[in-house]
Design an enzyme around this catalytic site. Structure first.
Site, PDB file in Angstrom:
ATOM      1  CB  SER A   1      24.920  36.291  16.657  1.00  0.00           C
ATOM      2  OG  SER A   1      24.896  34.884  16.620  1.00  0.00           O
TER       3      SER A   1
ATOM      4  CD  GLU B   1      42.779  23.994  16.105  1.00  0.00           C
ATOM      5  OE1 GLU B   1      42.372  23.261  17.032  1.00  0.00           O
ATOM      6  OE2 GLU B   1      42.767  23.645  14.919  1.00  0.00           O
TER       7      GLU B   1
ATOM      8  CG  HIS C   1      21.587  34.984  12.586  1.00  0.00           C
ATOM      9  ND1 HIS C   1      21.046  35.125  13.852  1.00  0.00           N
ATOM     10  CD2 HIS C   1      22.936  34.833  12.770  1.00  0.00           C
ATOM     11  CE1 HIS C   1      22.005  35.048  14.759  1.00  0.00           C
ATOM     12  NE2 HIS C   1      23.155  34.878  14.137  1.00  0.00           N
TER      13      HIS C   1
END
Length: 293
Positions: free
Chosen positions: A117, A213, A272
């Protein structure tokens, strides 16, 4: 088999140096890693995890790869993940530079680069930037195309950011309460459990060890892929799960453009997280790929 665990400094570090008249320049971070020793002197396998993951994602398949191939296996925590330092910068160019720096520090001049990924896109970026470092490339259930249409990452981040747990509770209670808070957004139990591997306790408080963040800010970069006009000339394997939407037939033209020696293999029954869903088939596919000319 000797298992050697080495950890980088687990503290924040600057992601930007200075270049020229105030122009920013990326500098690599000291990544955390684990190294499994093998008896073969040939190029080691380097495993890069996906978004929200860590080097421990390969805890099951890494020893099997050592046993099957005889090679050393290096698993790495990406910046803002696991035990690696945090940084406000989270691009594939920055993550590629981090891995290049670690390979240099470990005196690895050539490797088999395997990424899942986000780690797959990092691996592709590195191979396209520095093909001399990559003997072979494996991208696990990701292609060099945008993944925005099939991802639920924004919802995951929002749910994780909104989590709130009381101080001083046992870890088992913290995990249960955290899972309860995630359940309304993330219905798949396996995904919730995967995200909960990032829940850590610091001075009585439970928090996410991920830099949410930075990940949130750079999510547009993470779900796309840098533009390259060059190509990687080495043997490449795109290993996809049959139940996953992350690699489609429409990706073939871009795969062929950037990786002209690419082969695509589908693992039946895998979603996945191919290495977790079908670990034996994953190890066999990697091992067989190493034997190809």
């Amino acid at each position: 088999m000797l298992r050697c665990l080495r950890r980088a400094r687990a503290h924040p570090a600057a992601a930007w140096g200075r270049r020229g008249a105030g122009r920013p320049a990326m500098t690599p971070l000291p990544l955390a890693y684990a190294l499994l020793d093998g008896h073969e002197p040939r190029a080691p396998l380097v495993l890069l995890h996906g978004l929200f993951g860590s080097k421990t994602n390969f805890r099951g398949v890494a020893p099997a790869l050592v046993q099957r191939t005889g090679r050393k296996v290096l698993t790495i925590d990406a910046r803002n993940h696991g035990e690696s330092p945090h940084s406000p910068i989270m691009t594939y160019e920055a993550m590629s530079l981090d891995v290049q720096h670690l390979l240099s520090q470990l005196h690895i001049s050539k490797c088999i680069l395997i990424g899942h990924s986000m780690g797959g896109k990092t691996a592709m970026t590195l191979a396209l930037q520095r093909p001399d470092l990559v003997e072979r490339l494996v991208s696990v259930d990701i292609s060099p195309t945008p993944t925005g249409p099939v991802t639920s990452f924004p919802a995951y981040i929002s749910a994780m950011k909104s989590m709130s747990l009381p101080r001083g509770i046992p870890r088992s209670t913290a995990r249960r309460l955290a899972e309860d808070q995630l359940r309304s957004v993330i219905q798949v139990p396996a995904v919730r459990q995967f995200l909960l591997t990032n829940l850590v306790e610091v001075e009585g408080y439970y928090m996410w060890r991920l830099n949410l963040e930075a990940i949130s800010h750079h999510l547009p970069d993470i779900i796309t892929f840098p533009t390259f006009q060059s190509y990687y000339p080495g043997p490449t394997l795109f290993l996809r799960g049959s139940k996953s939407p992350y690699v489609s037939d429409t990706d073939s033209s871009e795969i062929e453009r950037l990786f002209p020696k690419a082969k695509v293999q589908c693992i039946a029954g895998a979603d996945h997280w191919v290495h977790a869903d079908r670990p034996q088939e994953f190890v066999a596919a990697i091992s067989n790929f190493l034997l190809l000319p």
